[in-house]
Design a protein around this motif. Sequence first.
Motif, mmCIF file in Angstrom:
data_model
loop_
_atom_site.group_PDB
_atom_site.id
_atom_site.type_symbol
_atom_site.label_atom_id
_atom_site.label_comp_id
_atom_site.label_asym_id
_atom_site.label_seq_id
_atom_site.Cartn_x
_atom_site.Cartn_y
_atom_site.Cartn_z
ATOM 1 N N TYR A 1 0.899 -1.274 0.150
ATOM 2 C CA TYR A 1 0.113 0.072 -0.055
ATOM 3 C C TYR A 1 0.970 1.347 0.076
ATOM 4 O O TYR A 1 1.907 1.291 0.609
ATOM 5 N N GLY B 1 -1.258 -2.300 -3.885
ATOM 6 C CA GLY B 1 -2.547 -2.363 -3.390
ATOM 7 C C GLY B 1 -3.395 -1.251 -3.679
ATOM 8 O O GLY B 1 -3.216 -0.570 -4.838
ATOM 9 N N SER B 2 -3.671 -0.466 -2.572
ATOM 10 C CA SER B 2 -4.471 0.935 -2.565
ATOM 11 C C SER B 2 -3.425 1.984 -2.421
ATOM 12 O O SER B 2 -2.404 1.705 -2.127
ATOM 13 N N TRP C 1 -1.597 3.691 9.526
ATOM 14 C CA TRP C 1 -0.878 2.982 8.598
ATOM 15 C C TRP C 1 0.002 2.199 9.592
ATOM 16 O O TRP C 1 0.538 1.155 9.063
ATOM 17 N N TYR D 1 -0.329 -5.425 6.480
ATOM 18 C CA TYR D 1 0.037 -5.217 5.236
ATOM 19 C C TYR D 1 1.176 -4.073 5.264
ATOM 20 O O TYR D 1 1.303 -3.507 6.010
ATOM 21 N N PHE E 1 3.297 -1.071 4.076
ATOM 22 C CA PHE E 1 3.041 0.284 3.628
ATOM 23 C C PHE E 1 4.232 1.036 3.290
ATOM 24 O O PHE E 1 5.400 0.911 4.020
#
Length: 120
Positions: free
Chosen positions: A5, A31-32, A49, A56, A58
Amino acid sequence: MIPLYLAVEDSLSEGILRRLLRDSHNKFAIGSVFSKGGNGYLRSRISAWNKAAIHYPFLVLTDLDNSPCPSTLVREWLPVERHPNLIFRVAVREVLPMPQIYPDTFVAHNATFQQMLNRY
């Protein structure tokens, strides 16, 4: 592929990270992407985050702006321990729309970027 991300200040920073990730031939897929224009949004979300990085990875990219040095900015934005899956990078110089003028810069930085990603 592992979703990565991204959190960036603007579309130009996003483009730089997308290019570095694409050229590094790594195990990550984007990802996003989180971007609301400017570092205020990034600063307001960095703690969330950091917590989400438990699940996940980042990658957060901002620039130095008015902070005296990158380590000061990191300490101010994230006074708690950074999770290892939160890759928080501060560009000393603002990303400018000129990468086509200096293509060799991407090659040099991409090698360093690949080394950084290989640690994860």
